[in-house]
Design an enzyme around this catalytic site. Sequence first.
Site, PDB file in Angstrom:
ATOM      1  N   SER A 187      -5.206   5.298   5.130  1.00  0.00           N
ATOM      2  CA  SER A 187      -4.212   4.374   5.651  1.00  0.00           C
ATOM      3  C   SER A 187      -4.360   4.278   7.157  1.00  0.00           C
ATOM      4  CB  SER A 187      -2.810   4.879   5.299  1.00  0.00           C
ATOM      5  OG  SER A 187      -1.833   4.223   6.071  1.00  0.00           O
TER       6      SER A 187
ATOM      7  N   ASP B  89       0.818  -1.209   0.000  1.00  0.00           N
ATOM      8  CA  ASP B  89       0.000   0.000   0.000  1.00  0.00           C
ATOM      9  C   ASP B  89       0.851   1.258   0.000  1.00  0.00           C
ATOM     10  OD1 ASP B  89      -2.045  -1.814   0.166  1.00  0.00           O
ATOM     11  OD2 ASP B  89      -3.186  -0.649   1.612  1.00  0.00           O
TER      12      ASP B  89
ATOM     13  N   CYS C 239       4.898  -2.176   8.353  1.00  0.00           N
ATOM     14  CA  CYS C 239       5.283  -0.859   8.883  1.00  0.00           C
ATOM     15  C   CYS C 239       4.962  -0.730  10.371  1.00  0.00           C
ATOM     16  CB  CYS C 239       4.611   0.236   8.073  1.00  0.00           C
ATOM     17  SG  CYS C 239       5.176   0.265   6.356  1.00  0.00           S
TER      18      CYS C 239
ATOM     19  N   CYS D 253       0.929  -8.050   5.070  1.00  0.00           N
ATOM     20  CA  CYS D 253       0.504  -6.663   4.880  1.00  0.00           C
ATOM     21  C   CYS D 253      -0.977  -6.530   4.557  1.00  0.00           C
ATOM     22  CB  CYS D 253       1.402  -6.002   3.840  1.00  0.00           C
ATOM     23  SG  CYS D 253       3.092  -5.792   4.464  1.00  0.00           S
ATOM     24  N   ASP D 254      -1.365  -5.309   4.345  1.00  0.00           N
ATOM     25  CA  ASP D 254      -2.736  -4.819   4.440  1.00  0.00           C
ATOM     26  C   ASP D 254      -3.853  -5.756   3.973  1.00  0.00           C
ATOM     27  OD1 ASP D 254      -0.773  -2.583   4.307  1.00  0.00           O
ATOM     28  OD2 ASP D 254      -2.540  -1.438   4.807  1.00  0.00           O
ATOM     29  N   LYS D 255      -3.985  -5.980   2.676  1.00  0.00           N
ATOM     30  CA  LYS D 255      -5.135  -6.740   2.178  1.00  0.00           C
ATOM     31  C   LYS D 255      -4.890  -8.235   2.202  1.00  0.00           C
ATOM     32  CE  LYS D 255      -6.390  -2.845   1.947  1.00  0.00           C
ATOM     33  NZ  LYS D 255      -5.058  -2.437   2.256  1.00  0.00           N
TER      34      LYS D 255
ATOM     35  N   GLU E  80      -6.620   4.214  -0.453  1.00  0.00           N
ATOM     36  CA  GLU E  80      -6.145   4.806   0.786  1.00  0.00           C
ATOM     37  C   GLU E  80      -5.537   6.165   0.468  1.00  0.00           C
ATOM     38  OE1 GLU E  80      -4.875   1.169   3.762  1.00  0.00           O
ATOM     39  OE2 GLU E  80      -3.327   2.332   2.776  1.00  0.00           O
TER      40      GLU E  80
END
Length: 552
Positions: A468, A78, A191, A119-121, A442
């Site tokens: 985000s 992202d 992150c 990570c995100d998704k 985002e």
Amino acid sequence: MRSNVMKKGLERAPHRSLLKAMGYTDTEIQQPIIGIANAANSIVPGHIDLDKITDAVEAGIRTAGGTPVRFGTIGVCDGIAMGHQGMRYSLASRELIADSVEIMAEAHAFDGLVLIPNCDKIVPGMLMAAARINIPTILVSGGPMLAGRYRGENVDLNTVFEAVGAVQAGRMSLDELKELEDEACPGCGSCAGMFTANSMNCLAEVLGLALPGNGTVPAVSAARIRLAKTAGVQVMALVEAGLKPRDIMNESAFRNALTVDMALGCSTNTVLHLPAVAHEVGLELSLSLVNEISEVTPHLCHLRPGGDHHLADLHEAGGIPAVIKELGSADLVDLFCKTVTLKTHGENVQNVVTLKEDVIRTVKDPYHEKGGLAVLWGNIAPEGGVVKQAAVRPEMLTHKGPARVFDSEETAVNAILNGKIRPGDVIVIRYEGPKGGPGMREMLTPTSAVVGMGLDDSVALITDGRFSGATRGAAIGHISPEAAEGGPIAFIKEGDEIAIDIPNQSIELAVSKDELQERKATWQPVKRDIKGYLARYAQLVTSAATGAILNE
């Protein structure tokens, strides 16, 4: 064994022959076959070390008498996709990840699954697949990144985003930005703050589908490798016990997840992902439940971006088990929920101690009396809008000002960085929702620019897109219905007064109902030139208020 359907009996000799072509022995074929969904790649910092995690998981599976079979899935960074057209693919990738894991597990009749995201998704996509397939499954992530160090201070990716605005405002030099850029992200891992990836990895623990430590053990730690080996061993215990994701992820588990979400101050994106995972097990998580739980759940951890602590600090303080135990002491979570340890949460946290009470506060001395997230309602957002209230400055919890309207993220960023936004304004970014974007980008770039320009104490931002997990400030996203579907956000005009009242969960446009109807009568939606997967996604995706799931 489930895998017997493709490997046992006279008629399966050709299948066994194909397995032997890859070097599998008769013993390996006869053992339970465990699929490993490995999201490793060399473009996402959180995923560059996942092959090591996979190797460790394989070792654990073999130790416990199983046969590991690894396969790959996609993953979007992202941060790298942020601020340009690539971000349109991020949320949309969640569905492809879920589908790809489903395809591999069902086509090859795996007996169990180990999911390796970070990570995100990727995390919610794999959790959705686990719920859908419903075979014994455990998730083990790659772990969080350590914070960087810049001139004696802890920093992270969000610091760099905000520094761009500081340079534009003349408060930082380009040389200082370069120095920060070199130091902020010191190595592999998701992150370092309580951004979306770490939020979901922590909540995977709470849902019961990941081992204690999954969300907080640092990526670079040997403890992360040991955790992965343990996950490989434990999936075999799950296969033997026949314990499946839907046995674990029940209504109480999702309430627990939302409760810990509020205590941690997680990303607003959890309000997209938890309903999507719940949908796969046949449950509905309404946005009203977010406020219901937030009202009674104290905010115990003040992590980046709202606070000063990072994931490594949370881990040293006792991690998610310590948070669960503290909430359990006030009967705010159900400690009888099952987990992949084959024990309940209560059994898992029995001997846990909070080691740093400034990082994990007690329920009697929280950072805030209410939880980290809130859903706002009003004539702009009849179906709701979401804000990380724990990351909003006190003076911005209520705000009233003129609308500054933009039909894309890029035009808004240009206005912010060129000094066209004034104190008191309410920035409106629309046509960035699930359908209108498409992909619900985002928008850390505009929110960070607002902070970097020194406007976060006087400017609010609302959007039908999303933010985000690193976003802070009076940033209200997920405004639903979105502009592309004729939601009221589409009819806001430059200069209209908008009133935001986060404590009272309200967002209102000072325009009469009749005037909004007149504007709607002449409205023409913004059209985007899209093709391929995004075009198909835009046709199928539902509202952010329902988790942006796809119509079936």
